[in-house]
Design an enzyme around this catalytic site. Structure first.
Site, PDB file in Angstrom:
ATOM      1  N   LYS A  47     -11.030  -9.327 -15.664  1.00  0.00           N
ATOM      2  CA  LYS A  47      -9.592  -9.410 -15.986  1.00  0.00           C
ATOM      3  C   LYS A  47      -9.377 -10.165 -17.297  1.00  0.00           C
ATOM      4  O   LYS A  47      -8.644  -9.715 -18.172  1.00  0.00           O
ATOM      5  CB  LYS A  47      -8.860 -10.143 -14.849  1.00  0.00           C
ATOM      6  N   ASN A  48     -10.030 -11.321 -17.416  1.00  0.00           N
ATOM      7  CA  ASN A  48      -9.735 -12.190 -18.554  1.00  0.00           C
ATOM      8  C   ASN A  48     -10.390 -11.741 -19.861  1.00  0.00           C
ATOM      9  O   ASN A  48     -10.179 -12.362 -20.903  1.00  0.00           O
ATOM     10  CB  ASN A  48     -10.101 -13.638 -18.224  1.00  0.00           C
ATOM     11  N   CYS A 151       0.435 -18.729 -14.022  1.00  0.00           N
ATOM     12  CA  CYS A 151       0.207 -19.356 -12.726  1.00  0.00           C
ATOM     13  C   CYS A 151       0.776 -20.771 -12.737  1.00  0.00           C
ATOM     14  O   CYS A 151       0.780 -21.457 -13.756  1.00  0.00           O
ATOM     15  CB  CYS A 151      -1.289 -19.465 -12.451  1.00  0.00           C
ATOM     16  N   ARG A 156       1.442 -25.881 -19.082  1.00  0.00           N
ATOM     17  CA  ARG A 156       0.510 -25.108 -19.908  1.00  0.00           C
ATOM     18  C   ARG A 156       1.131 -24.907 -21.289  1.00  0.00           C
ATOM     19  O   ARG A 156       1.755 -23.896 -21.552  1.00  0.00           O
ATOM     20  CB  ARG A 156       0.153 -23.789 -19.208  1.00  0.00           C
ATOM     21  N   SER A 198      -9.530 -24.421 -25.875  1.00  0.00           N
ATOM     22  CA  SER A 198      -8.532 -23.539 -25.263  1.00  0.00           C
ATOM     23  C   SER A 198      -8.949 -22.086 -25.450  1.00  0.00           C
ATOM     24  O   SER A 198      -9.142 -21.625 -26.576  1.00  0.00           O
ATOM     25  CB  SER A 198      -7.158 -23.761 -25.893  1.00  0.00           C
ATOM     26  N   ASP A 341     -11.722 -21.547 -12.758  1.00  0.00           N
ATOM     27  CA  ASP A 341     -11.282 -20.381 -11.985  1.00  0.00           C
ATOM     28  C   ASP A 341     -12.101 -20.171 -10.711  1.00  0.00           C
ATOM     29  O   ASP A 341     -11.816 -19.255  -9.940  1.00  0.00           O
ATOM     30  CB  ASP A 341     -11.334 -19.111 -12.850  1.00  0.00           C
ATOM     31  N   ILE A 363      -9.540 -29.295 -16.106  1.00  0.00           N
ATOM     32  CA  ILE A 363      -8.892 -28.375 -17.061  1.00  0.00           C
ATOM     33  C   ILE A 363      -7.378 -28.328 -16.844  1.00  0.00           C
ATOM     34  O   ILE A 363      -6.605 -28.437 -17.784  1.00  0.00           O
ATOM     35  CB  ILE A 363      -9.482 -26.942 -16.939  1.00  0.00           C
ATOM     36  N   ARG A 433      -3.242  -9.507  -8.630  1.00  0.00           N
ATOM     37  CA  ARG A 433      -3.250  -9.755 -10.072  1.00  0.00           C
ATOM     38  C   ARG A 433      -4.681  -9.735 -10.609  1.00  0.00           C
ATOM     39  O   ARG A 433      -4.902  -9.348 -11.746  1.00  0.00           O
ATOM     40  CB  ARG A 433      -2.657 -11.140 -10.379  1.00  0.00           C
TER      41      ARG A 433
END
Ligand code: EPU
Length: 454
Positions: A47-48, A151, A156, A198, A341, A363, A433
């Site tokens: 996904k990322n 999320c 953020r 980041s 994650d 994080i 998602r």
């Protein structure tokens, strides 16, 4: 002249919001715990990586073909945003074989950017959509992009994104919750030193730098494999990039980028999630298409916990037979450290360990929403600041649970798979998602799990 973006911060921050997805399905997942997992789980495209790769298509008027794109709510949502900018998409992936998920092949063409605005209604639903900012400024000289949502895992901010783009010459203002950016004469390469790692800011600046004049050097760049996947795709499109996979990226911008064909790398977070599920239930599963090198820190922790991990010709094999789960303490870190994650999933696993472990989240400051839900299942977890102490219990007990973000939800699935009796995980749209056909993949390996629609 280099710019240390810690001194160029713009003070634009946005508070984490409850996520919405375009798929507002109120489906639930029902699990009867206690089954061991045996078989094969195909790992989807990440996904990322898929999300920024889709955005990369905005940088060229030519066709970008992406293979192995996962079928996820976040992908569909981003496509809506990109179509608004003028992206044309055709899909010719075949999704026929029931034991095989080859992913879809997207042909993406952003020949004309017809709109350089990304409105609140769209961006607020998914943080990654903010990453259109860099490409739009680089290609069109202007952009108006709403501050992102995402999320609810902490404040953020986007200060690093904005400072990095400013360093390349973008003029940036905040107007009514929107970032308004202009670079009428194009962007110019520069040295960008991030004070903090980041993923998103690295991607935003990397994408912009690929169309900027001259060389950009990004220092303290995120080393996550998904960033490397985007850089590799940019190289195929004609950008010159050195240092891929390291914390210093040298990008030689091009006046125009070309089309390319690129395959999305396998999802290391999906890989780690299923590996933790197997470690939790016991059993023997091959994670097809998974890559050990993308997830060494998490596999090391799983090994310490008692799982056997090995590379096979088709992927990664995870086994736990006989032995219990040993307690292992971890701390989340940027790549190559233990990924944030997978923090929730690892906590799900540790809930039934033979002893006490400590999990520290470094994080995001608010990524512990799964704790109270795991406690509902009988876990013994105490939170203190950025750490959780988990005393392993002999049994978890099925219950109704719900979670407020994607990875938290799947930690409840892992706990549910090992709990006595029935667990219902509500708000499945969070799972949709980021996990493709989760219940199908697990039930094929023997889990008693099903989706229930109202
Ligand atoms: N940060 C700032 N300023 C910025 C940007 C980030 O202070 O301008 C801070 C964040 O608040 C956080 C830290 O830097 O404390 C790291 O955030 P990062 O920018 O790396 O995160 P992200 O790009 O917003 C991506 C993933 C997340 C993943 C993080 C960390 C995507 C679409 N999202 O987010 O994935 O947790 O990197 O690896 O790639 C998920 O998939 O569930 C997910 C949340």
């Amino acid at each position: 002249m280099g710019v240390d973006v810690s001194h160029a911060a713009i003070g634009a921050s946005v508070h984490g919001q409850q996520i919405n997805t375009e798929n507002s399905s109120m489906d639930r997942i029902k699990i009867i715990g206690g089954r061991k997992l045996h078989g094969t789980i195909p790992i989807s495209g990440a996904k990322n990586a898929a999300l920024p790769l889709l955005i990369t298509s905005l940088l060229t008027p030519d066709m970008l073909t992406l293979k192995n794109v996962p079928n996820l709510a976040d992908v569909n949502l981003l496509l809506r945003i990109l179509r608004n900018h003028g992206l044309d998409l055709t899909i010719d992936g075949k999704r026929a074989a029931p034991r095989n998920y080859p992913g879809e092949t997207f042909h993406l063409s952003a020949r004309d950017i017809v709109d350089t605005t990304a409105p609140y209604e769209m961006v607020a639903k998914m943080r990654a959509s903010f990453w259109v900012l860099g490409p739009l400024i680089a290609r069109c000289g202007k952009a108006r992009v709403s501050m992102p949502g995402g999320c609810a895992i902490g404040t953020r901010p986007v200060d690093l994104h904005l400072a990095g783009l400013k360093a390349l010459g973008a003029e940036i203002d905040i107007d009514g919750g929107d970032v308004v950016a202009a670079a009428p004469n194009g962007l110019t390469g520069n040295r960008v030193v991030f004070p903090k790692v980041s993923v998103g800011a690295t991607i935003n600046v990397l994408l912009a730098a690929a169309l900027a004049r001259g060389e950009t050097v990004i220092e303290n760049a995120a080393r996550e494999p998904e960033v490397g996947d985007v850089a590799t795709c940019l190289v195929k499109m004609g950008a010159k990039i050195e240092g891929i996979g390291s914390s210093t990226l040298h990008i030689e911008g091009r006046h125009q980028l070309e089309g390319a064909v690129h395959s999305v790398l396998p999802d290391r977070i999906e890989t780690g999630t299923y590996a933790m599920a197997v470690a939790a239930t016991g059993g023997d599963v091959v994670l097809e298409g998974a890559r050990l090198d993308l997830l060494q820190a998490a596999f090391d922790a799983l090994g310490e916990a008692g799982a056997e991990i090995s590379e096979t010709e088709t992927g990664v094999r995870v086994r736990r037979n006989g032995s219990g789960v040993a307690p292992v303490s971890i701390e989340t870190q940027p790549f190559p450290g233990f990924p944030t994650d997978l923090q929730a999933q690892f906590m799900g696993l540790m809930s039934k360990a033979d002893g006490t472990s400590v999990i520290r989240e470094t994080i995001f400051e608010n990524r512990f929403m799964h704790v109270q839900e795991l406690v509902r299942l009988g876990a013994d977890i105490k939170l203190h600041g950025d750490a959780a102490t988990i005393k392993g219990v002999a049994e978890l007990h099925g219950a109704q649970v719900m979670a407020t973000d994607l990875r938290a939800s799947v930690s409840l699935v892992i706990a549910g798979l090992t709990a006595e009796g029935e667990t219902t995980v509500n708000r499945v749209y969070h799972l949709d998602r980021g996990f493709e056909r989760l219940e199908e993949k697990l039930s094929r390996c023997g889990a008693e799990i099903e989706r229930v629609s109202d």
